[in-house]
Motif scaffolding. Sequence first.
Motif, short mmCIF file in Angstrom:
data_model
loop_
_atom_site.label_atom_id
_atom_site.label_comp_id
_atom_site.label_asym_id
_atom_site.label_seq_id
_atom_site.Cartn_x
_atom_site.Cartn_y
_atom_site.Cartn_z
N LEU A 42 0.96 -1.26 -0.14
CA LEU A 42 -0.06 0.13 0.07
C LEU A 42 0.98 1.26 0.14
O LEU A 42 1.77 1.34 0.82
N GLN A 46 -2.69 5.44 0.28
CA GLN A 46 -3.65 4.38 0.34
C GLN A 46 -3.87 4.04 1.89
O GLN A 46 -5.11 3.89 2.30
N THR A 78 -6.96 6.57 -5.65
CA THR A 78 -6.74 5.84 -4.54
C THR A 78 -7.78 4.98 -3.90
O THR A 78 -7.57 3.77 -3.85
N LEU A 82 -7.82 0.82 -3.40
CA LEU A 82 -8.20 -0.08 -2.42
C LEU A 82 -9.32 -0.95 -2.76
O LEU A 82 -9.39 -2.08 -2.22
#
Length: 152
Positions: A42, A46, A78, A82
């Motif tokens: 990540l 994020q 972003t 995710l």
Amino acid sequence: MDQDTDGSGGASDSAARAARDLRVAFSRLRRRIREVSEATDLTPSQVSALTLVSKSGAATASALAAAEGVRPQSMAATLAALDEQGFVQRNPDPGDGRRQLVTLTDAGRERVEGTRQARSEWLAQAFEDRCTEAERQTVIEAMAVLERLTRP
């Protein structure tokens, strides 16, 4: 009372030093805590967005962007990353079907909680390894003072 001339608004030397030292220490501590739990899968944005969704509950991408201080397009990218990783999901807003609300998935909650736990464990162990009992008690007492500073 000695006056400070470093732009502290007329605060005493001790108040100016306390403010400066606290800012530096918190900055270093925040950086170190982030290092402890940062996963390479990540990005920092994020991780930040995931944490924000965790704190916000169901929220629109534009509300998250405003809270994070980024452009809506940046937040959308972003959140898309995710979503691809299974950490967030988007559902229609029951109050306005044109909007979507972003929430954490079970995997997202586990990730946030695991990160939080790793950070807490590291900090507790650092206190255990590097501080005496008296120093830990001093920190506890100082936190009461800092808590007072945060009240309106």
